[in-house]
Scaffold this active site. Structure first.
Site, short mmCIF file in Angstrom:
data_model
loop_
_atom_site.label_atom_id
_atom_site.label_comp_id
_atom_site.label_asym_id
_atom_site.label_seq_id
_atom_site.Cartn_x
_atom_site.Cartn_y
_atom_site.Cartn_z
N HIS A 1 -55.90 -24.49 -20.77
CA HIS A 1 -55.58 -23.60 -19.65
C HIS A 1 -56.82 -23.09 -18.92
O HIS A 1 -56.70 -22.53 -17.83
CB HIS A 1 -54.76 -22.41 -20.16
CG HIS A 1 -53.39 -22.80 -20.61
ND1 HIS A 1 -52.27 -22.64 -19.82
CD2 HIS A 1 -52.95 -23.36 -21.76
CE1 HIS A 1 -51.20 -23.07 -20.47
NE2 HIS A 1 -51.59 -23.51 -21.66
N ASP B 1 -62.01 -19.84 -12.89
CA ASP B 1 -60.66 -19.60 -13.38
C ASP B 1 -59.95 -20.93 -13.57
O ASP B 1 -60.02 -21.80 -12.68
CB ASP B 1 -59.88 -18.75 -12.36
CG ASP B 1 -58.93 -17.77 -13.02
OD1 ASP B 1 -58.52 -18.02 -14.16
OD2 ASP B 1 -58.60 -16.75 -12.39
#
Length: 498
Positions: free
Chosen positions: A174, A386
């Site tokens: 992720h 991110d």
């Protein structure tokens, strides 16, 4: 493989369960967990059934009976079974706070100067993954598909193989995967890459992350070969074969969209707008973390107010910071820095009836969050790195009337999908972020609606069920339509943290 799908079961494995155990006044209680993964996978499992394996979040030892008494009713309520992995305080310190978050987290986000390379952390990393493997050996069957999530559990597929457990496994990362010049600073680089090659499929958020992974393999093994093109490709390296996919994670679009239209959300939205004097509302929703660029955002907002006096008393930055890893000194220092910046901005610019920055440090219930999304005129995401960032996707899903503007860091994984609708910024440039804020304030309504309609189409099309279907088809050979399905009520009270 069970072609008929009668006995097939999806097993999700993450570092933490979607529930956290707390001990207060001699009583154990279970509270809904938080995080992007909880938001993403809870809808899937509650519609499909299955098993979620993870640590329940308690640092204080809890009696096994108390854990079962809490997780049993929650499993029935949520529609999927919760199976705990019991970790000691030493495990948590060395695995979670040590190798995972003092080494892998900063390294994979390109912040290698924050890494603390200690051998004891790596030993604990492997030991804890062995504990997860033993729980899976006990609670899974050969026909189950085990879907392992994120950096804390990278070696788990390999540890399962070492136990002689014959299971189909997939892994999804992720967070970003770093380029070779950063990754190769890791003393255990070969061990990590070899462990990643143990899966049937590795999913990455972006093509860039997948490319970085293959480049790292080539530097270790010059015979590394890639076969195929497109979203899923095959890599041969280190004597192993693995499928790799660029599969951006989505959200439950319909749930957020429907909630934003509900009477409660509309009412709360109206109250909030009135409370803030119907000013133009910039919204920030970020977990407390140095990768989220929170000081950058505040400095850019301060710059905008200083250089454009006409915007004073017309705009508000409503910043939600979700508590995270508060035991770590760097996070405490970051919280102090944020609060000093908020005080400085409000101290310089506030008037009797206007507070420029409304700052809230607390978890948010999803219904309150959706109301905030709906009420705000622009979302500001200034992550310095991110993996994806689901906040901007939730924001778009909550704007059913195509209002709102997304100001998004080009270093967030979502930037690739949002490049035609969002205002992309370099968060290291206060001037560029301030420019984007001013543009969002003055943007023509038709342009706003055109941009938002593009973004909503993307978020709706590539939602959580699209993401899961693509992953399962690539790794298991069948998609969601071949798995059990049932309609269940939504889980309430799940908190959001991104």
């Amino acid at each position: 493989m069970d072609i008929e799908g009668k006995n097939r079961r999806l097993v999700v494995v993450s570092n933490r369960l979607p529930v956290k155990l707390n001990h207060s006044k001699g009583v154990w209680e279970g509270k809904p967990g938080s995080g992007g993964l909880v938001t993403a996978l809870s809808p899937l499992l509650r519609h499909r059934g299955g098993l979620w394996v993870g640590w329940p979040g308690n640092r204080e030892p809890a009696p096994l009976g108390a854990i079962r008494n809490l997780l049993g009713p929650l499993s029935e309520e949520w529609g999927f079974r919760l199976t705990p992995v019991i970790l000691s305080e030493k495990d948590v310190d060395s695995h979670y706070y040590g190798f995972s978050n003092a080494i892998l987290w900063p390294l994979f986000h390109g912040l290698q100067s924050r890494c603390c390379f200690e051998n004891r952390f790596y030993r604990s990393f492997i030991s804890v993954n062995d504990k997860f493997a033993k729980v899976l050996a006990k609670h899974t069957a050969p026909n189950d598909f085990i879907w392992i999530h994120d950096y804390q559990l990278i070696p788990l597929g390999d540890r399962l193989s070492r136990l002689g457990l014959n299971r189909s496994t997939g892994f999804f990362l992720h967070i970003p995967f770093p380029s070779p010049d950063i990754f190769f600073k890791l003393p255990w680089r070969e061990e990590i890459l070899s462990a990643m090659m143990s899966y049937r499929l590795i999913g990455f958020q972006t093509p860039r992350d997948r490319r970085h992974f293959s480049e790292c393999l080539r530097q270790l093994d010059r015979s590394t070969k890639q076969r195929g093109h497109g979203r899923i490709v095959e890599l041969h390296s280190m004597g192993k074969r693995v499928l790799t996919g660029a599969l951006p994670i989505g959200i439950d679009f319909r749930e957020f969209s429907d909630m934003s239209k509900g009477p409660e959300s509309v009412e709360r939205m109206g109250h909030l707008k009135k409370e803030l004097g119907n000013r133009f509302l910039f919204l920030g929703v970020d977990r407390l973390d140095y990768t989220k660029g929170l000081p950058n955002k505040l400095r850019a907002f301060e710059l905008m107010l200083r250089r454009t006096p006409s915007l004073r008393e017309k705009v508000v930055l409503y910043q939600i910071v979700i508590p995270s890893r508060e035991e770590i000194s760097e996070y405490k220092e970051l919280k102090t820095e944020i609060e000093l910046l908020v005080s400085r901005i409000n101290g310089e610019f506030a008037t009797l009836d206007w507070t420029p920055v409304v700052y809230r440090y607390r978890p948010m219930e999803r219904n309150d969050l959706v109301s905030l999304y709906s009420a705000s005129d622009a979302i500001v995401v200034t992550s310095v790195q991110d993996g994806m960032n689901l906040v901007c996707k939730e924001y778009c899903a909550s704007h059913w009337d195509n209002r709102g503007t997304v100001i998004l860091s080009e270093f967030a994984g979502a930037a690739r999908q949002f490049k035609d609708g969002a205002l992309l910024i370099n968060p290291y440039s206060d001037e560029q972020t301030a420019d984007a804020m001013e543009r969002a304030f003055s943007m023509d309504e038709n342009e706003k609606r055109h941009r938002m309609s593009k973004l909503r189409r993307i978020v709706k099309r590539q939602d959580i069920f699209w993401w899961t279907d693509k992953f399962l088809k690539a790794s298991y050979g069948t998609g969601l339509k071949d798995w059990p399905y049932r309609e269940l009520p939504s889980i309430t009270g799940i908190q959001q943290r991104n």
